[in-house]
Structure formats: C-alpha cells, structure tokens
Design a protein around this motif. Structure first.
Motif, PDB file in Angstrom:
ATOM      1  N   MET A 134       2.565  -0.128  -7.713  1.00 25.76           N
ATOM      2  CA  MET A 134       1.200   0.207  -7.339  1.00 25.76           C
ATOM      3  C   MET A 134       1.029   0.161  -5.822  1.00 25.76           C
ATOM      4  O   MET A 134       0.365   1.035  -5.234  1.00 25.76           O
ATOM      5  N   LEU A 135       1.611  -0.846  -5.165  1.00 28.34           N
ATOM      6  CA  LEU A 135       1.532  -0.922  -3.709  1.00 28.34           C
ATOM      7  C   LEU A 135       2.166   0.309  -3.069  1.00 28.34           C
ATOM      8  O   LEU A 135       1.641   0.850  -2.087  1.00 28.34           O
ATOM      9  N   ALA A 136       3.277   0.755  -3.626  1.00 32.76           N
ATOM     10  CA  ALA A 136       3.926   1.962  -3.101  1.00 32.76           C
ATOM     11  C   ALA A 136       3.021   3.179  -3.278  1.00 32.76           C
ATOM     12  O   ALA A 136       2.892   4.009  -2.371  1.00 32.76           O
ATOM     13  N   ASP A 137       2.367   3.279  -4.426  1.00 30.88           N
ATOM     14  CA  ASP A 137       1.456   4.400  -4.683  1.00 30.88           C
ATOM     15  C   ASP A 137       0.269   4.373  -3.728  1.00 30.88           C
ATOM     16  O   ASP A 137      -0.290   5.425  -3.384  1.00 30.88           O
ATOM     17  N   LEU A 138      -0.128   3.171  -3.314  1.00 33.52           N
ATOM     18  CA  LEU A 138      -1.264   3.034  -2.404  1.00 33.52           C
ATOM     19  C   LEU A 138      -0.862   3.198  -0.944  1.00 33.52           C
ATOM     20  O   LEU A 138      -1.703   3.032  -0.045  1.00 33.52           O
ATOM     21  N   GLY A 139       0.393   3.522  -0.694  1.00 31.12           N
ATOM     22  CA  GLY A 139       0.852   3.724   0.668  1.00 31.12           C
ATOM     23  C   GLY A 139       1.168   2.446   1.406  1.00 31.12           C
ATOM     24  O   GLY A 139       1.232   2.440   2.646  1.00 31.12           O
ATOM     25  N   ALA A 140       1.386   1.340   0.671  1.00 34.29           N
ATOM     26  CA  ALA A 140       1.705   0.066   1.306  1.00 34.29           C
ATOM     27  C   ALA A 140       2.915  -0.571   0.620  1.00 34.29           C
ATOM     28  O   ALA A 140       2.834  -1.670   0.069  1.00 34.29           O
ATOM     29  N   PRO A 141       4.065   0.110   0.633  1.00 34.39           N
ATOM     30  CA  PRO A 141       5.238  -0.444  -0.051  1.00 34.39           C
ATOM     31  C   PRO A 141       5.764  -1.697   0.635  1.00 34.39           C
ATOM     32  O   PRO A 141       5.618  -1.865   1.846  1.00 34.39           O
ATOM     33  N   LEU A 142       6.346  -2.582  -0.160  1.00 32.69           N
ATOM     34  CA  LEU A 142       6.961  -3.780   0.383  1.00 32.69           C
ATOM     35  C   LEU A 142       8.362  -3.437   0.890  1.00 32.69           C
ATOM     36  O   LEU A 142       9.121  -2.722   0.226  1.00 32.69           O
ATOM     37  N   ILE A 143       8.704  -3.973   2.053  1.00 30.05           N
ATOM     38  CA  ILE A 143       9.965  -3.635   2.703  1.00 30.05           C
ATOM     39  C   ILE A 143      10.957  -4.797   2.664  1.00 30.05           C
ATOM     40  O   ILE A 143      12.152  -4.604   2.462  1.00 30.05           O
TER      41      ILE A 143
END
Length: 260
Positions: A189-198
């Motif tokens: 979901m974070l990736a879909d929201l444009g905030a992926p974890l790195i």
C-alpha cells in the motif's frame, strides 16, 4: 535396623481429554471450542507430534458430545495440517509443522515473506487509530503533535497465528494510509501511495509473550518468542514506520547469510 524410606511416585499426567473444557454457556459452538483447545494443546507441546488421538467415535463418547462435533473439529485440524487421519486408529498429531526460516537478505514485509515460504498470509486487525504519542513520536524524530497511525494486527500463515504486531506510521509522509484498506500488505500500500520503503534498521531479541499474546498463539503457558523491532525509511531518508512484532518461537527462526 535401617530406617524405612518412602518412595515418591511420580504424579501421573492427566489424559488429554481431561484438559478439555467444553462449555454450553457460551456462544461459541462446541466444535470450535474443541478445535481451539486441541490447537492450544498441540501448540504448547502437551500433544507433541506423533501423538495418537482417539477415533472420532471414541472421543465423542468420552466427552459426551456428538460424533459430528468431533468430526468437524478433526477435519478443520487436518486442513490446517495439524492432524493426519489414521482410519479407525484415530488421528496423528503433526504439530505446527517445520520451523520457518525466512532470510534477512533484504527488506520485505510479512505478506511477501509468507508467500516466499509457500504459506498463505492473512491478517486480523485488532486496533486501528490515529494517535499522538510523545514517546513514539520521539522515535520518529518528531514532536508529540505529529499524527501517527497505530495498527495492531495478528499475522497468520496458513491460518496459524505467527505474530502479534504493533506498528506506527508517519501520516505526514503517507497521509493516504489513514483511509486505506490495510487488511493486506501495508508495504504494498505504501508503494501504491508513492511512499515505498527503501531500507530498515532491525533488532531481534528474546521475549516472553504476555497473557494476551499467549491466548492469540494458543499457548497454555508462555513459550519463548522473538521480538523484532524495525525502523523503516523512505527514499528521502524520512522514517515512515516503527514496528514491534512478537513472533512465536516454536515455529519461527531467522536465517542469516554472512560473507567475507
């Protein structure tokens, strides 16, 4: 004359059906009570792998319940790979299965981890709210006024509870999480929201489960567990997640490969 001595005989262990307590004064059906209690006895080692349970008719007579009730419970446990049928001889306890050995070579969430191990992931949300918590905000490096999404979940693999997870998310960096469907992977979901974890910083330590966690895992008494604390960051270096997850120690170990 030699003084007489009395030998202390070991106290016999109760047969397992004496440990079952099926009640009529609750809304939970008898077959579910029986399934839950057998799961607990298998999970805490009271019924170790290889134990033969009575045939359905025999157990029904001993517990004074219908054979159909026992049959439904046994079938559910077989589907979960906790029992294997042995015909008229009864059923054999399979246990919670071999220990899981997830790798630690890269950042991944529970959902992806379970899928890589060949298990079906699922989650049950126990608590979800937007909070202002000074101590947690300080972990994120912010003042106490920051809005955090607190998410408490039970994470399961093939229907077996594997961890109880308490997580906080920085809503200033990912405001879309506040209304998002979080029944699946939060990382996706974070990736879909444009905030992926790195990347993340993670520690692992031994811990004893609380009474609430024992009930979740089906432990009759505390079993050593793994407490994993993780701080996860986005591409801009801002911390997005802080999570404390307690993983059951009877079926979960971490694998780490080291190279020179």
């Amino acid at each position: 004359m030699q003084p007489s001595t009395e030998l202390e005989l070991p106290t016999p262990k109760p047969v397992f059906q004496d440990l079952l307590d099926l009640r009529d004064d609750t809304a939970k059906p008898l077959y579910q009570q029986l399934e839950d209690q057998l799961t607990r006895l298998i999970g805490d080692g009271t019924l170790p792998p290889g134990t033969t349970l009575p045939a359905e008719r025999q157990l029904a007579e001993r517990l004074k319940i219908s054979r159909t009730t026992v049959q439904r419970s046994y079938n559910a446990l077989r589907e979960r790979k906790l029992l294997s049928a042995q015909g008229r001889l009864g059923s054999i306890v399979q246990g919670p299965g071999p220990r899981l050995h997830p790798g630690m070579d890269r950042l991944k969430g529970f959902t992806e981890e379970m899928r890589e191990l060949g298990r079906v992931p699922s989650s049950r949300i126990l608590e979800r709210e937007i909070v202002n918590d000074r101590s947690i905000a300080s972990i994120f490096g912010h003042s106490s006024h920051i809005d955090l999404l607190k998410l408490v979940r039970v994470r399961s693999g093939d229907g077996m509870p594997m961890s109880r997870e308490i997580a906080w998310y920085n809503l200033e960096r990912a405001p879309g999480l506040a209304q998002a469907d979080l029944s699946g992977s939060v990382y996706a979901m974070l990736a879909d929201l444009g905030a992926p974890l790195i990347r993340c910083d993670q520690t692992i330590e031994a811990a004893a489960p609380t009474p609430e966690e024992c009930a979740i895992f089906g432990f009759e008494r505390p079993v050593p567990c793994l407490l994993i604390k993780r701080r996860s960051y986005g591409a801009d270096g801002e911390m997005l997640e802080y999570v404390e997850g307690l993983f059951r120690g009877d079926s979960y170990t971490y694998r780490l490969s080291l190279h020179i």
